[in-house]
Design a protein around this motif. Structure first.
Motif, PDB file in Angstrom:
ATOM      1  N   HIS A 599      22.216  82.789  44.860  1.00 47.65           N
ATOM      2  CA  HIS A 599      21.032  82.701  45.726  1.00 47.65           C
ATOM      3  C   HIS A 599      21.092  83.767  46.825  1.00 47.65           C
ATOM      4  O   HIS A 599      20.102  84.462  47.106  1.00 47.65           O
ATOM      5  N   HIS A 600      22.264  83.936  47.427  1.00 49.48           N
ATOM      6  CA  HIS A 600      22.413  84.901  48.520  1.00 49.48           C
ATOM      7  C   HIS A 600      22.501  86.337  48.001  1.00 49.48           C
ATOM      8  O   HIS A 600      22.045  87.265  48.680  1.00 49.48           O
ATOM      9  N   LEU A 601      23.079  86.535  46.816  1.00 52.01           N
ATOM     10  CA  LEU A 601      23.154  87.880  46.243  1.00 52.01           C
ATOM     11  C   LEU A 601      21.767  88.429  45.895  1.00 52.01           C
ATOM     12  O   LEU A 601      21.559  89.642  45.864  1.00 52.01           O
ATOM     13  N   LYS A 602      20.827  87.526  45.644  1.00 51.47           N
ATOM     14  CA  LYS A 602      19.462  87.936  45.302  1.00 51.47           C
ATOM     15  C   LYS A 602      18.532  87.983  46.518  1.00 51.47           C
ATOM     16  O   LYS A 602      17.335  88.211  46.384  1.00 51.47           O
ATOM     17  N   ARG A 609      22.833  89.940  51.618  1.00 52.83           N
ATOM     18  CA  ARG A 609      23.399  90.444  50.353  1.00 52.83           C
ATOM     19  C   ARG A 609      24.787  91.049  50.579  1.00 52.83           C
ATOM     20  O   ARG A 609      25.694  90.865  49.771  1.00 52.83           O
ATOM     21  N   GLU A 610      24.926  91.746  51.679  1.00 50.57           N
ATOM     22  CA  GLU A 610      26.213  92.380  52.004  1.00 50.57           C
ATOM     23  C   GLU A 610      27.307  91.318  52.153  1.00 50.57           C
ATOM     24  O   GLU A 610      28.399  91.449  51.598  1.00 50.57           O
ATOM     25  N   ARG A 611      27.017  90.263  52.895  1.00 55.36           N
ATOM     26  CA  ARG A 611      28.014  89.200  53.107  1.00 55.36           C
ATOM     27  C   ARG A 611      28.342  88.487  51.803  1.00 55.36           C
ATOM     28  O   ARG A 611      29.504  88.147  51.543  1.00 55.36           O
ATOM     29  N   ALA A 612      27.324  88.261  50.986  1.00 55.11           N
ATOM     30  CA  ALA A 612      27.547  87.597  49.701  1.00 55.11           C
ATOM     31  C   ALA A 612      28.394  88.477  48.784  1.00 55.11           C
ATOM     32  O   ALA A 612      29.264  87.986  48.044  1.00 55.11           O
ATOM     33  N   THR A 613      28.164  89.784  48.839  1.00 54.95           N
ATOM     34  CA  THR A 613      28.939  90.735  48.027  1.00 54.95           C
ATOM     35  C   THR A 613      30.416  90.681  48.408  1.00 54.95           C
ATOM     36  O   THR A 613      31.301  90.650  47.544  1.00 54.95           O
ATOM     37  N   VAL A 614      30.682  90.681  49.700  1.00 59.10           N
ATOM     38  CA  VAL A 614      32.069  90.619  50.187  1.00 59.10           C
ATOM     39  C   VAL A 614      32.749  89.334  49.704  1.00 59.10           C
ATOM     40  O   VAL A 614      33.903  89.354  49.263  1.00 59.10           O
ATOM     41  N   LEU A 615      32.032  88.208  49.757  1.00 62.16           N
ATOM     42  CA  LEU A 615      32.592  86.932  49.287  1.00 62.16           C
ATOM     43  C   LEU A 615      32.876  86.966  47.787  1.00 62.16           C
ATOM     44  O   LEU A 615      33.911  86.464  47.325  1.00 62.16           O
ATOM     45  N   LEU A 628      26.142  92.323  40.490  1.00 66.21           N
ATOM     46  CA  LEU A 628      26.679  93.459  41.248  1.00 66.21           C
ATOM     47  C   LEU A 628      26.392  94.780  40.534  1.00 66.21           C
ATOM     48  O   LEU A 628      26.085  95.796  41.178  1.00 66.21           O
ATOM     49  N   ILE A 629      26.490  94.769  39.199  1.00 67.43           N
ATOM     50  CA  ILE A 629      26.172  95.981  38.424  1.00 67.43           C
ATOM     51  C   ILE A 629      24.705  96.357  38.604  1.00 67.43           C
ATOM     52  O   ILE A 629      24.357  97.542  38.753  1.00 67.43           O
ATOM     53  N   ASP A 630      23.821  95.358  38.627  1.00 65.27           N
ATOM     54  CA  ASP A 630      22.387  95.626  38.865  1.00 65.27           C
ATOM     55  C   ASP A 630      22.177  96.297  40.218  1.00 65.27           C
ATOM     56  O   ASP A 630      21.315  97.167  40.370  1.00 65.27           O
ATOM     57  N   MET A 631      22.977  95.869  41.213  1.00 66.33           N
ATOM     58  CA  MET A 631      22.869  96.484  42.543  1.00 66.33           C
ATOM     59  C   MET A 631      23.279  97.955  42.491  1.00 66.33           C
ATOM     60  O   MET A 631      22.694  98.806  43.176  1.00 66.33           O
TER      61      MET A 631
END
Length: 723
Positions: A599-602, A609-615, A628-631
């Motif tokens: 939910h947060h990655l989207k 998104r940045e915080r969700a990526t780090v987690l 992550l690949i889509d990003m």
């Protein structure tokens, strides 16, 4: 007429002093804590309390600022008071010449004023300046007058005039800027020396000029420039170093520790210079250095530590490393502190002293000297000394009192007297951090309350020892000295069980100091399941930081059974609460955690998104790899989006899924006319990230990187290929 008389009345100096102290505390709190935090509320209440009393004397109070000095009614406030200096400098750095507080100023106006003077100067200027910011915040009852720099002009032929002093300060300030930025030419005769600048002035310039996150070489430049040996022998090394210590003492805490560490490194490189300096220092200055080391927890290189020990002993200072890494300091017994000249000494020489005493007396002296006394081991001396220490005597008294209370020979009155002495001892134990003795008291009183001739009195005493008042005293002791005796503090918490939980959590909520807050959190976490229900109850607190801390506490206590409750916070409107809840579910390896992470990655919000990526990277969530690949594949128009990809690359490296490699190769081959520096940084990070992948997959990208025109990337690839 009455109002005019009132305005001429002198202000109460003590009240004014306390008000300025509270101004300073409020300024610090509003710069650290979010709006509505109890620390701010507590500070503003104190400020208003003192202002109300001052406004009974006058309807307005004006503080004029002369750099690091406050002026009221044409009188300087104590120039040496560091609190006045700090508040004055904060206003001066904002270009404020005077500030007037009117009696109808509201709490909100006072808070907004302090928030403005603690805002970065560049941010204020971007918002139109401090006057515009105060106007926008509707701060109408606090009037600010700015310094008119156009009024400063040089007056030729008048030495010692204020403009001339101002010009000298400008030269010094320019010199310091040049030194820090590396623009000075070595040996330039036109530039001043740092030790020509008054230490307090230098500290003020450095506080204003040097960022907290400066590079190590920047600190080294200032230290080397100040302490280097020159042909000008106006001062000894000891005198220069004493001035340097005054400079360090005037620095703000974030810079002080860095300068202390840099100074010790500098001294350790030149042993002869270090010896020369330490030899010339007074006992007071040497003790001040050792105390600074303790306060700043600074690292001392071993060679310098040896020298400090040597000269401390010579100057009568006990210097030893404590069990926690801190130094134990104090004055030792100085025996040889009387200097005797050579002629006087000869009176006591072996051949000469016989002419001053009778033969019979000399025979008695010789007989005493000839006795062969056995050497007593140092450990035996220490054991004897320990018997007279306050802690030992208190321990012994405790054992005696407990034995007397258990004896069943006391009258009711005597029993009450001895339980009272037990309570006094307990308070002393808390002051000294002797928590195991508190456990001994609790166990003894509990035992006596179950059997004996005065069980009811013992039961009442036990109830008091477990009561709220005593628990608060224990928590206060934890906050002041508990960190030095962590194991014993944890043992006491486990012995007290549920009785200590609520007071500990209250203290955690109100604690301002971050180190103390971490320690209290550690104590609660060690109690495990005992704290879960109380922490769960506090989740409903309206203050966001309380809710966040309780989620952290549930995670530290491994309260997996509360996962249902924590899920409810994963989409909380407060981002800090939401991510703390998500981190907790990931920590518990909860099967629903990825749903919230996804939910947060989207999210449309880049920060989220940045915080969700780090987690995702921290917990190596393989299910997140496709997102992550889509990003990585997404085309970015702005530099901030390109920079976000660096976090994505790091997260994918932590997960180490080979499925990411094709997307990384495509991104590495990307070309762009815009944001070249950021793109190079991204490509460098891609190469660094290859250590997280299987070697055969990493080799594909390394071979491409070897053909890069970027030397840094090419060097990285060559090193990786060697490995």
């Amino acid at each position: 007429m009455i109002q005019d008389i009132k305005e001429k009345l002198p202000l109460d100096a003590k009240l004014l002093s306390e008000a300025v102290i509270e101004f300073n505390i409020l300024a610090r709190n509003v710069s650290i804590y979010p709006e509505g935090h109890p620390a701010i509320e507590k500070s503003i209440d104190k400020v208003c309390s003192f202002l109300t009393k001052l406004f009974e004397i006058r309807s307005s109070i004006t503080l004029a600022i002369a750099k690091d000095t406050l002026i009221v009614d044409q009188q300087y406030l104590d120039r040496k008071n560091p609190v006045y200096q700090e508040f004055a400098l904060a206003l001066y750095s904002m270009g404020i010449a005077a500030v007037t507080f009117h009696s109808n100023a509201t709490k909100e106006e006072i808070i907004n004023f302090h928030r403005a003077i603690t805002t970065k100067k560049e941010d204020l200027e971007a918002s139109g300046g401090i006057l515009k910011v105060l106007e926008d915040k509707k701060v109408d009852n606090i009037k600010v007058s700015l310094i008119d720099y156009s009024a400063f002009h040089a007056i030729e032929g008048i030495p010692g005039s204020e403009p001339e002093a101002k010009q000298k300060e400008n030269i010094w300030e320019t010199f310091i800027y040049g030194l820090i930025e590396g623009r000075l030419v070595e040996g330039d005769s036109e530039t001043p020396r740092l030790d020509e600048i008054p230490p307090e002035t230098l500290a003020a310039f450095i506080n204003k000029t040097m960022p907290d996150a400066s590079k190590e070489e920047t600190y080294d430049k200032v230290i080397t420039s100040y302490l280097r040996e020159t042909s000008d022998a106006r001062r000894t090394r000891g005198e220069s170093f004493t001035r340097f210590l005054k400079f360090i003492d005037g620095l703000k805490p974030s810079l002080k520790k860095q300068f202390m560490s840099g100074t010790f490194n500098y001294l350790s490189l030149d042993k002869s210079a270090a010896e020369d300096i330490l030899k010339q220092l007074s006992t007071e200055n040497l003790l001040a250095i050792l105390q600074q080391i303790n306060e700043q927890d600074a690292f001392i290189p071993p060679p310098l530590k040896s020298l400090l020990g040597k000269f401390s002993k010579l100057k009568g200072i006990d210097f030893s490393m404590g069990s926690g890494g801190n130094m134990d300091l104090g004055y030792s017994d100085i025996v040889d502190d009387i200097q005797v000249d050579l002629e006087s000494f000869r009176l006591f020489a072996e051949d000469g002293n016989k002419s001053y005493v009778s033969q019979d007396y000399q025979k008695e002296i010789d007989a005493i000297i000839s006795i062969d006394f056995p050497q007593l081991e140092q450990s035996k001396f220490r054991e004897m000394e320990r018997c007279f220490e306050e802690r030992f005597l208190d321990d012994y008294s405790l054992d005696v009192i407990i034995e007397i209370l258990k004896s069943n020979i006391l009258t009711k009155e005597d029993f009450l007297t001895f339980t009272g002495r037990l309570a006094s001892l307990a308070e002393r134990f808390l002051e000294n951090g002797q928590y195991q003795e508190i456990i001994k008291i609790l166990n003894a009183v509990r035992s006596i309350s179950l059997e004996g001739s005065h069980m009811e009195i013992a039961a009442e005493a036990f109830h008091k020892f477990n009561g709220r008042s005593f628990m608060e005293k224990i928590v206060t002791s934890f906050r002041l000295t508990g960190r030095r005796y962590q194991d014993a503090a944890i043992e006491l918490c486990l012995a007290l069980d549920e009785s200590i939980v609520a007071p500990l959590i209250d203290a955690l909520i109100e604690e301002i100091n971050q180190t103390s807050r971490k320690f209290l959190m550690r104590l609660l976490a060690k109690m495990g399941k005992t704290v879960v229900q109380e922490a769960k109850r506090r989740l409903e607190d309206n203050r966001w930081y309380v809710t966040r801390n309780m989620i952290v506490l549930l995670r530290e206590c491994m309260a997996r059974e509360e996962a249902d409750v924590i899920r409810g916070f994963c989409t909380h409107k407060n981002v800090k609460i939401a991510f703390e809840a998500l981190r907790t579910l990931l920590h518990f390896e909860d099967p629903t955690a990825f749903r919230y992470l996804e939910h947060h990655l989207k999210s449309e919000n880049l920060f989220i998104r940045e915080r969700a990526t780090v987690l995702a990277g921290a917990y190596r969530i393989k299910e997140a790899v496709p997102l992550l690949i889509d990003m990585l594949k997404k085309k970015e128009v702005y530099e901030v989006g390109l920079r976000h990809k660096i976090s994505v690359v790091k997260a994918l490296s932590a997960i180490g899924d080979p499925a990411s490699m094709d997307a990384l190769i495509d991104l590495f081959n990307m070309k762009s006319l815009f944001y070249k520096a950021t793109l190079d940084e991204l490509k460098t990070e891609i190469i660094k990230s290859l250590s997280g992948y299987p070697p055969e997959e990493a080799r594909r990208l390394i071979e491409i990187g070897l053909r890069s025109k970027n030397k840094q990337i090419k060097n990285l690839c060559e090193k990786m290929l060697e490995h």
